[in-house]
Design an enzyme around this catalytic site. Structure first.
Site, PDB file in Angstrom:
ATOM      1  N   ASP A 257      20.072   5.485 -25.146  1.00  0.00           N
ATOM      2  CA  ASP A 257      19.453   6.757 -24.783  1.00  0.00           C
ATOM      3  C   ASP A 257      19.900   7.186 -23.391  1.00  0.00           C
ATOM      4  OD1 ASP A 257      18.186   6.826 -27.197  1.00  0.00           O
ATOM      5  OD2 ASP A 257      16.149   6.575 -26.407  1.00  0.00           O
ATOM      6  N   ARG A 309      19.486  11.237 -34.680  1.00  0.00           N
ATOM      7  CA  ARG A 309      19.892  11.258 -33.268  1.00  0.00           C
ATOM      8  C   ARG A 309      21.313  10.715 -33.073  1.00  0.00           C
ATOM      9  NH1 ARG A 309      14.331   9.311 -30.084  1.00  0.00           N
ATOM     10  NH2 ARG A 309      12.950  10.802 -31.100  1.00  0.00           N
TER      11      ARG A 309
HETATM   12 CA    CA Z   1      14.302   5.449 -25.407  1.00  0.00          CA
END
Ligand code: CA
Ligand code: CA
Length: 438
Positions: A257, A309
């Site tokens: 991320d 994602r």
């Molecule tokens: Ca995260």
């Protein structure tokens, strides 16, 4: 402070590296510790022009490390000590490192924590759809903190982490927090699981379990290169988790991320597979540190049977080219590219291999974005014919509101754009761990 964890490669390993022609510095003189051998690729810097990571000051990681700052690590504590601080350093991962050091979830649990009691206390039918509070939630939070102290490992600036043969980091969350200039290559990341997921009753229509740990988290990090790594849940697949409070007990968060104003990042030749929430770029819709940042290039990555994602983007100018989307598991597939608030995704010459039950209009998803450029995509179903498609047009034809078809910028920093037709072969051959000398 690092002296205790320095370790020389075994003579056999050095001999192997010499034979492979990858040793650039290996010396041993009588009475002195050997200088660890460093594969040439572990000294590499991100090439000029190779994506957003090459912008600004560029990404050199620990390439300037002197011999005293080359470390070979085999345990969680050795890794954590070696990557700390901002002195240029090369950290060679030489084993499977279990960040939990063999602990099970029970070993982290607070004496007052009990999952069954938690589920009873916060069942929406009786507790309502409001966030848990009180002794059991406090005990969960204390338990989570216990695990976090082990699995979270902060990486300092000016660092290269490079995996030697069969290097693996299991259950760990490398955190790049407000640091610059970090390279991570050739590391197999596996199963950063959270023993104590939080119950979020207002997430989605019926609540969700959310977990804390990504394998790698860039938070306010600048000039980062993630290259030739692999990311997967390994043997701990989501599908095998129980249902609690009517929702899947999600013990994983992201694979890698990129959040909180991170900028100038290149993500290349990684193999991301069998994981749900793969890469979040921007974690909040609220304009703040992310505006004008979150510039990321993703190229020649393999996204194989990931849920969603790949990536999901807010705010950033994100270049997504020559990636291989291998989406054959319709049961876990949600979407690939998430177009979020103020995002500017430019996707070009990607290749989609899908099952017939994974529709072309499901690859783009609108998370509140307004524009995207998408061109040059090829797709096929199984071994069927390869056809030119436009995933954004497919989305717009099926859903409203439409996403405008111009991201408003044109990528200038690329390592070279390959024809989409060559992407499956190139990426299968070159992406992931074990492809660089180790
Ligand atoms: Ca995260
Ligand atoms: Ca439409």
């Amino acid at each position: 402070m690092h002296v205790g964890i320095r370790a020389a490669l075994t003579a056999a390993t050095v001999a192997g590296l010499v034979a492979a022609g990858v040793v650039v510095a290996a010396q041993a003189s009588a009475g002195q510790a050997k200088t660890p051998a460093v594969p040439a690729q572990a000294r590499a810097v991100l090439a000029a022009g190779d994506g957003w990571g090459s912008a600004g000051a560029g990404t050199t990681g620990g390439s300037a490390a002197d011999d005293a700052h080359v470390f070979v690590v085999r345990t969680r504590d050795e890794l954590a000590a070696a990557v700390a601080g901002s002195t240029p350093k090369i950290v060679l991962v030489a084993a499977t490192i279990d960040a939990n050091e063999g602990r099970g979830c029970a070993d982290y649990a607070d004496p007052e924590y009990d999952l069954q009691a938690f589920l009873t206390a916060y069942a929406p039918a009786t507790w309502g759809r409001v966030a848990p509070t009180g002794p059991l939630e406090d005990a969960r939070a204390r338990s989570a903190k216990n695990q976090g102290l082990k699995v979270k490992i902060e990486v300092g600036a000016n660092t290269t982490i490079y995996g030697l043969r069969n290097a693996r980091i299991k259950g760990g969350n490398l955190l790049l927090t407000n640091v610059n200039n970090v390279i991570i290559r050739n590391v197999a990341f596996e199963d950063a699981y959270d023993c104590f997921p939080a119950w979020s009753p207002t997430d989605g229509d019926t609540g969700n379990w959310n977990s804390l740990y990504d394998s790698v988290t860039l938070s306010g990090a600048t000039n980062v290169w993630l290259d030739h790594n692999s990311f997967t849940d390994g043997a701990n697949q989501d599908v095998n988790q129980p249902i609690h409070l009517g929702r899947p007990y999600q013990v994983h968060d992201g694979a890698a991320d990129i959040i909180k104003g991170s900028d100038y990042v290149t993500v290349s030749y990684n193999n991301l597979f069998e994981h749900d929430k793969t890469m979040l770029i921007g974690s909040t819709n609220t304009p703040g540190a992310d505006v004008g940042k979150l510039r990321v290039s993703l190229h020649h990555n393999r996204f194989a049977d990931v849920g969603q994602r790949a990536p999901r983007v807010r705010f950033g100018q994100v270049d997504v080219y020559n990636n291989y989307y291998y989406a054959t598991d319709e049961d876990t597939f949600v979407y690939a590219i998430g177009v979020g608030v103020q995002s500017q995704v430019y996707a070009e010459n990607n290749f989609v291999l899908r099952s017939a039950d994974t529709p072309l209009n499901a690859f783009v998803y609108n998370w509140g974005g307004t524009r995207m450029t998408e061109r040059g995509t090829l797709a096929r179903v199984g071994t069927g014919p390869v056809v030119a498609v436009n995933l954004l047009d497919e989305y717009n034809a099926a859903f409203d509101p439409d996403i405008a078809t111009d991201a408003g910028w044109t990528p200038a920093l690329r390592a070279g754009l390959d024809p989409a037709a060559s992407v499956p072969g190139l990426v299968t051959r070159d992406a992931g761990t074990g492809k660089l000398p180790g």
